[in-house]
Write a protein that holds these residues in place. Structure first.
Motif, PDB file in Angstrom:
ATOM      1  N   HIS A 151       0.843  -1.167   0.030  1.00 40.68           N
ATOM      2  CA  HIS A 151       0.057  -0.003   0.019  1.00 40.68           C
ATOM      3  C   HIS A 151       0.995   1.144   0.047  1.00 40.68           C
ATOM      4  N   VAL A 152       0.671   2.375  -0.736  1.00 39.91           N
ATOM      5  CA  VAL A 152       1.384   3.508  -1.034  1.00 39.91           C
ATOM      6  C   VAL A 152       0.476   4.773  -0.521  1.00 39.91           C
ATOM      7  N   VAL A 153       1.153   5.688  -0.124  1.00 38.01           N
ATOM      8  CA  VAL A 153       0.398   6.921  -0.027  1.00 38.01           C
ATOM      9  C   VAL A 153       1.484   8.050  -0.853  1.00 38.01           C
ATOM     10  N   THR A 154       0.570   8.835  -1.775  1.00 33.66           N
ATOM     11  CA  THR A 154       1.466   9.774  -2.389  1.00 33.66           C
ATOM     12  C   THR A 154       0.706  11.126  -2.340  1.00 33.66           C
ATOM     13  N   ARG A 155       1.450  12.285  -2.733  1.00 32.68           N
ATOM     14  CA  ARG A 155       1.025  13.279  -2.836  1.00 32.68           C
ATOM     15  C   ARG A 155       0.986  13.817  -4.070  1.00 32.68           C
ATOM     16  N   VAL A 156      -0.223  14.294  -4.751  1.00 32.05           N
ATOM     17  CA  VAL A 156      -0.155  14.851  -6.069  1.00 32.05           C
ATOM     18  C   VAL A 156      -0.945  16.301  -6.033  1.00 32.05           C
ATOM     19  N   ASP A 157      -0.518  17.083  -6.968  1.00 32.88           N
ATOM     20  CA  ASP A 157      -1.392  18.066  -7.232  1.00 32.88           C
ATOM     21  C   ASP A 157      -2.390  18.014  -8.548  1.00 32.88           C
ATOM     22  N   ILE A 158      -3.655  18.249  -8.113  1.00 29.71           N
ATOM     23  CA  ILE A 158      -4.758  17.865  -9.095  1.00 29.71           C
ATOM     24  C   ILE A 158      -5.710  18.992  -8.999  1.00 29.71           C
ATOM     25  N   ASP A 159      -5.806  19.618 -10.246  1.00 32.91           N
ATOM     26  CA  ASP A 159      -6.610  20.810 -10.173  1.00 32.91           C
ATOM     27  C   ASP A 159      -6.231  21.787  -9.284  1.00 32.91           C
ATOM     28  N   GLY A 160      -4.900  22.051  -9.224  1.00 35.21           N
ATOM     29  CA  GLY A 160      -4.528  23.125  -8.182  1.00 35.21           C
ATOM     30  C   GLY A 160      -4.562  22.777  -6.725  1.00 35.21           C
ATOM     31  N   LYS A 161      -4.759  21.611  -6.460  1.00 35.76           N
ATOM     32  CA  LYS A 161      -4.924  21.140  -5.027  1.00 35.76           C
ATOM     33  C   LYS A 161      -3.996  20.126  -4.664  1.00 35.76           C
ATOM     34  N   SER A 162      -3.740  20.133  -3.310  1.00 39.69           N
ATOM     35  CA  SER A 162      -2.640  19.210  -3.077  1.00 39.69           C
ATOM     36  C   SER A 162      -3.691  17.835  -2.537  1.00 39.69           C
ATOM     37  N   THR A 163      -3.412  16.803  -3.173  1.00 41.57           N
ATOM     38  CA  THR A 163      -4.231  15.691  -2.828  1.00 41.57           C
ATOM     39  C   THR A 163      -3.516  14.450  -2.449  1.00 41.57           C
TER      40      THR A 163
END
Length: 398
Positions: free
Chosen positions: A234-246
């Motif tokens: 299982h992994v948890v990553t942070r991405v920017d989607i539509d200008g928001k950190s998700t």
């Protein structure tokens, strides 16, 4: 042909029509007769028959092509992101979106290039401009990867015959040599961070060579204290989607080989057991204030909040600065793990499986510089096998 029937709804008769348009798509609109159900069925039936006979099936609107070669290149890139969003992983979409919106579009938006006008020289200009900004070649390769993908989509639509992005010259990547900590420095790091919230995170990272997302994504159900095993799944990553950190939290790994089972070493095992007991105490102490959303996860703070990827990176950097230790990235703990294994004669194949690399070539390419002992062994074999008489170069000149 239009069919139809009556249907009661909220005490009124509704006419429910049924027909197919010119494209074969069935439609079933509901139309209110405004006649109360009681005592009006015959009137409603007559109204339905009259409506069916007079109803004209609407002609479908001619579909306008979403993409055409006359649109601006930057507009196409935005549209392409919309079209592929449901077909790729969230992390992939986030990466594509970030590169396109922050780097590619700002460069091309003032050039007013139509999609059909984009040539290899235009794309080469973009890459050269990135190089002029002293952006590293590896990052430029990363920027460029989305452009061929966007043009490949056009080829599938038969809008262009070939991919202009295939004809550019990318800068040569520099050979990457990771910064690592040796055994002495790792032990010092463990000591100075033992009372920090990231203390156990750092030890697990160095012991198992886990990626940041794999560590943050560790769950209690991945630990088997009976068989002393740890499963990376299982992994948890942070991405920017539509200008928001998700935060993206999924039961998947970077590659299939990243899904692996590792032995749970004694010292780490004991600390995990202590951590689980501490979390149970925190739940009782905090009561309703405790965040139970992340109960499944191992690395949470005293209030139950997940230790996020950015906190791990920033906190690690602060620990090094505070203790005046050599600056390395958190990911370099993974490289330190591999280098230490290599130094203690662990075979490259086993290191590959331990780290979860998809092929041994990746492992060998990254850590070949550290395998000096193997090189020394090879040179000693050659020295013992062959005779090396003095040559005229090493002897005295006559």
């Amino acid at each position: 042909m239009v069919a139809g029937h009556l249907q009661e709804k909220h005490g009124y008769w509704y006419m429910v029509l049924s027909y197919k348009d010119a494209n074969g798509v069935r439609h079933q609109p509901w139309i209110n007769t405004k006649l109360p159900v009681r005592g009006n069925k015959r009137r409603a039936q007559a109204m339905l028959e009259e409506y069916k006979n007079s109803f004209a099936i609407p002609e479908p609107e001619a579909e306008k092509p979403e993409i055409n070669l006359d649109m601006y290149f930057t507009d196409y890139l935005k549209k392409w992101l919309e079209l592929i969003r449901s077909t790729v992983q969230e992390t992939t979409y986030g990466g594509y979106s970030s590169i396109i919106n922050r780097t590619v579009i700002p460069y091309f938006e003032k050039k007013y290039l139509r999609l059909g006008e984009v040539r290899p020289i235009d794309l080469q200009g973009f890459l050269n401009a990135m190089g002029d900004r002293d952006i590293k070649p590896a990052t430029i390769h990363h920027y460029h990867m989305v452009i061929p993908a966007a043009f490949k989509y056009l080829i599938r639509l038969d809008l262009i015959p070939n991919n202009p992005a295939d004809r550019v010259v990318l800068p040569k990547k520099e050979k990457y040599i990771a910064e690592v900590y040796n055994e002495e420095w790792l032990n010092k790091l463990f000591e100075v961070s033992k009372d920090h919230p990231l203390g156990l995170v750092i030890q697990v990272a160095a012991c198992y060579g886990l990626r940041r997302g794999e560590i943050v994504g560790l769950k209690w159900n991945a630990i088997d204290f009976e068989t002393n095993t740890l499963i990376i799944k299982h992994v948890v990553t942070r991405v920017d989607i539509d200008g928001k950190s998700t935060l993206v939290m999924k039961d998947r790994a970077k590659t299939q080989s990243s899904l692996r089972t590792l032995p749970l070493v004694g010292d780490i095992r004991e600390q995990l057991l202590d951590l689980r007991k501490q979390q149970e105490r925190n739940k009782k102490l905090c009561g309703k204030s405790y965040n139970h959303e992340f109960d499944e996860y191992i690395f949470v703070d005293a209030m139950g909040n997940l230790l996020k990827p950015d906190y791990v990176t920033g906190g690690f950097r602060n620990i090094l600065a505070k203790n005046k230790m050599k600056k390395i990235r958190f990911h370099d703990l993974r490289h330190s793990c591999a280098t230490l294994l290599l130094a203690h004669d662990v075979p490259m194949k086993l290191i590959q499986e331990y780290l979860g690399h998809s092929n041994i070539g990746t492992t060998a390419d990254i850590y070949a510089h550290a395998d000096f002992r193997t090189k020394l062994m090879s040179s000693e074999v050659m020295n013992e096998t062959l005779n090396f008489p003095k040559t005229g170069i090493s002897g005295k000149q006559k």
